[in-house]
Design a protein around this motif. Structure first.
Motif, PDB file in Angstrom:
ATOM      1  N   ARG A   1      -7.092   1.167   1.475  1.00 16.87           N
ATOM      2  CA  ARG A   1      -7.536   2.529   1.168  1.00 16.87           C
ATOM      3  C   ARG A   1      -6.323   3.345   0.472  1.00 16.87           C
ATOM      4  O   ARG A   1      -6.227   3.979  -0.547  1.00 16.87           O
ATOM      5  N   ALA A   2      -4.884   3.166   1.173  1.00 20.22           N
ATOM      6  CA  ALA A   2      -3.912   3.890   0.713  1.00 20.22           C
ATOM      7  C   ALA A   2      -3.391   3.105  -0.714  1.00 20.22           C
ATOM      8  O   ALA A   2      -2.932   3.867  -1.674  1.00 20.22           O
TER       9      ALA A   2
ATOM     10  N   SER B   1       0.768  -1.398  -0.003  1.00 21.65           N
ATOM     11  CA  SER B   1       0.071  -0.059  -0.028  1.00 21.65           C
ATOM     12  C   SER B   1       0.790   1.321   0.100  1.00 21.65           C
ATOM     13  O   SER B   1       0.387   2.309  -0.232  1.00 21.65           O
TER      14      SER B   1
ATOM     15  N   LEU C   1       2.457   2.294   2.740  1.00 21.87           N
ATOM     16  CA  LEU C   1       2.410   2.855   4.141  1.00 21.87           C
ATOM     17  C   LEU C   1       3.252   2.378   4.995  1.00 21.87           C
ATOM     18  O   LEU C   1       3.448   3.168   6.153  1.00 21.87           O
TER      19      LEU C   1
ATOM     20  N   PRO D   1      -8.738  -2.683  11.183  1.00 22.12           N
ATOM     21  CA  PRO D   1      -8.455  -1.412  10.726  1.00 22.12           C
ATOM     22  C   PRO D   1      -6.929  -1.297   9.968  1.00 22.12           C
ATOM     23  O   PRO D   1      -6.997  -0.342   8.896  1.00 22.12           O
ATOM     24  N   THR D   2      -6.111  -1.945  10.346  1.00 21.77           N
ATOM     25  CA  THR D   2      -4.821  -1.627   9.782  1.00 21.77           C
ATOM     26  C   THR D   2      -4.862  -1.961   8.174  1.00 21.77           C
ATOM     27  O   THR D   2      -4.428  -1.308   7.166  1.00 21.77           O
TER      28      THR D   2
ATOM     29  N   GLU E   1      -7.182   0.214   5.929  1.00 19.06           N
ATOM     30  CA  GLU E   1      -6.248   1.472   5.645  1.00 19.06           C
ATOM     31  C   GLU E   1      -5.448   1.231   4.974  1.00 19.06           C
ATOM     32  O   GLU E   1      -5.175   1.803   3.862  1.00 19.06           O
TER      33      GLU E   1
ATOM     34  N   TRP F   1       2.175   2.850  11.350  1.00 21.63           N
ATOM     35  CA  TRP F   1       2.492   2.006  10.198  1.00 21.63           C
ATOM     36  C   TRP F   1       4.019   1.258  10.308  1.00 21.63           C
ATOM     37  O   TRP F   1       4.715   0.792   9.155  1.00 21.63           O
TER      38      TRP F   1
END
Length: 181
Positions: A110-111, A15, A17, A103-104, A107, A55
């Protein structure tokens, strides 16, 4: 399958991140509210980190004696109360749910979706090839590319931001994304 910490690291790296800093304090990723409620003394409050610290590599994930982070437990990380020469590897529905809902990983998807749109250019097929290659380190075959096109279409088309997010979630959840042969 990759070790538990590397499953997280891989999703964050794909991602874009992943914070690659070495050393320093533990990272406290999101975990379910009340997870430490059964620790008797002293009462512990858990506050997830924010910003780039969130991250950091899985190696640095905070753990509290037998209370490993739930994501690590789902992927068979040892409880660290004794030495482990070889980690067990199980495939459970819980691990799949972690990849979809933690959630990690949300996200990271999403990234990853933003990265696909930013780095792969405007052509839909080029974006799909780029995303597939980033996630599993190989080019998609014809059937895989057609399946990704169909998924994108079902989720609202190439212009829809959420469609790329859903596509990123699917790619990060492919067995090939966290299993190395």
């Amino acid at each position: 399958r990759l070790p538990a910490e590397a499953v997280r690291d891989n999703a964050l790296a794909v991602s874009g991140l992943l914070a690659r800093s070495v050393g320093g304090p533990s990272v406290k990723p999101h975990q379910p509210a009340g997870y430490y409620r059964h620790l008797n003394f002293p009462t512990r409050r858990y506050k997830a980190d924010a910003g780039p610290a969130l991250w950091r590599r899985g190696l640095y994930v905070h753990w509290q004696r037998q209370f490993l982070h739930p994501m690590l437990r789902a992927f068979d990380a040892p409880r660290r109360e004794e030495c482990t020469a070889k980690r067990p590897r199980s495939n459970t529905p819980l691990a799949s749910l972690v990849l979809l809902n933690d959630p990690t990983f949300v996200e990271a998807a999403r990234a990853f979706a933003k990265r696909i749109r930013a780095e792969a250019g405007p052509d839909t097929d080029a974006r799909l090839r780029y995303a597939f290659h980033r996630a599993v380190s190989r080019k998609p075959d014809t059937l895989e590319l057609a399946t990704l096109r169909d998924l994108l279409k079902q989720e609202g088309g190439a212009q829809a931001e959420d469609a790329w997010f859903q596509l990123a979630r699917v790619l990060l959840n492919l067995s090939e994304a966290y299993v190395r042969r």
